[in-house]
Design a protein around this motif. Structure first.
Motif, short mmCIF file in Angstrom:
data_model
loop_
_atom_site.label_atom_id
_atom_site.label_comp_id
_atom_site.label_asym_id
_atom_site.label_seq_id
_atom_site.Cartn_x
_atom_site.Cartn_y
_atom_site.Cartn_z
N UNK A 8 10.58 10.66 -7.60
CA UNK A 8 10.28 11.90 -6.87
C UNK A 8 9.08 11.71 -5.93
N UNK A 9 8.09 10.96 -6.36
CA UNK A 9 6.93 10.69 -5.50
C UNK A 9 7.35 9.84 -4.30
N UNK A 10 8.19 8.84 -4.53
CA UNK A 10 8.68 8.00 -3.44
C UNK A 10 9.40 8.86 -2.40
N UNK A 11 10.26 9.75 -2.85
CA UNK A 11 11.01 10.61 -1.93
C UNK A 11 10.07 11.54 -1.16
N UNK A 12 9.07 12.08 -1.84
CA UNK A 12 8.11 12.97 -1.17
C UNK A 12 7.39 12.23 -0.05
N UNK A 13 6.93 11.01 -0.33
CA UNK A 13 6.21 10.22 0.68
C UNK A 13 7.15 9.83 1.83
N UNK A 14 8.39 9.46 1.51
CA UNK A 14 9.35 9.07 2.54
C UNK A 14 9.70 10.28 3.42
N UNK A 15 9.87 11.45 2.79
CA UNK A 15 10.18 12.67 3.54
C UNK A 15 9.04 13.04 4.49
N UNK A 16 7.82 12.82 4.07
CA UNK A 16 6.66 13.11 4.92
C UNK A 16 6.69 12.24 6.18
N UNK A 17 7.20 11.03 6.07
CA UNK A 17 7.29 10.14 7.23
C UNK A 17 8.37 10.61 8.19
N UNK A 18 9.41 11.25 7.67
CA UNK A 18 10.50 11.75 8.52
C UNK A 18 10.06 12.94 9.36
N UNK A 75 0.84 -1.19 0.00
CA UNK A 75 0.00 0.00 0.00
C UNK A 75 0.88 1.24 0.00
N UNK A 76 0.33 2.33 -0.51
CA UNK A 76 1.05 3.59 -0.60
C UNK A 76 0.90 4.35 0.71
N UNK A 77 1.77 4.03 1.67
CA UNK A 77 1.80 4.76 2.93
C UNK A 77 3.15 5.44 3.06
N UNK A 78 3.20 6.45 3.90
CA UNK A 78 4.47 7.14 4.12
C UNK A 78 5.50 6.19 4.74
N UNK A 79 5.06 5.34 5.64
CA UNK A 79 5.97 4.38 6.27
C UNK A 79 6.54 3.40 5.25
N UNK A 80 5.68 2.87 4.38
CA UNK A 80 6.16 1.95 3.35
C UNK A 80 7.13 2.64 2.41
N UNK A 81 6.85 3.89 2.06
CA UNK A 81 7.75 4.63 1.17
C UNK A 81 9.13 4.78 1.81
N UNK A 82 9.15 5.07 3.09
CA UNK A 82 10.44 5.22 3.77
C UNK A 82 11.17 3.89 3.84
N UNK A 83 10.45 2.81 4.09
CA UNK A 83 11.08 1.49 4.13
C UNK A 83 11.57 1.06 2.75
N UNK A 84 10.82 1.40 1.71
CA UNK A 84 11.28 1.10 0.34
C UNK A 84 12.56 1.87 0.07
#
Length: 79
Positions: free
Chosen positions: A68-78, A44-53
């Motif tokens: 760029x979308x992956x980085x945006x989602x991962x940054x939101x989790x940080x 699923x497209x969650x911020x946590x999953x993006x950061x783990x990916x």
């Protein structure tokens, strides 16, 4: 490269395709993933999953579609 990470926009999911030994390791990182998935993982497209990916990409470099979308989602989790 060890595989691909693709964002399935219509389904709001991430699809990781990689060799079997990497899929096995990623299943440990993503415990909610069905153990029946073999050739690819669907997450699923969650911020946590993006950061783990993003973390997994440091260990297992892969081709990333829509990085760029992956980085945006991962940054939101940080934050």
């Amino acid at each position: 490269m060890n595989g691909t990470v693709a964002y399935l926009e219509k389904k709001r999911m991430w699809k990781i395709t990689a060799p079997p030994h990497i899929i096995l390791r990623l299943k440990r990182l993503f415990p909610k993933v069905s153990k029946r998935q073999h050739d690819a993982l669907i997450l699923s497209d969650t911020e946590e999953n993006a950061r783990d990916i993003e973390w997994a990409l440091g260990r297992y470099p892969m081709t990333v579609e829509n990085e760029s979308y992956l980085r945006t989602r991962a940054d939101a989790h940080r934050d």
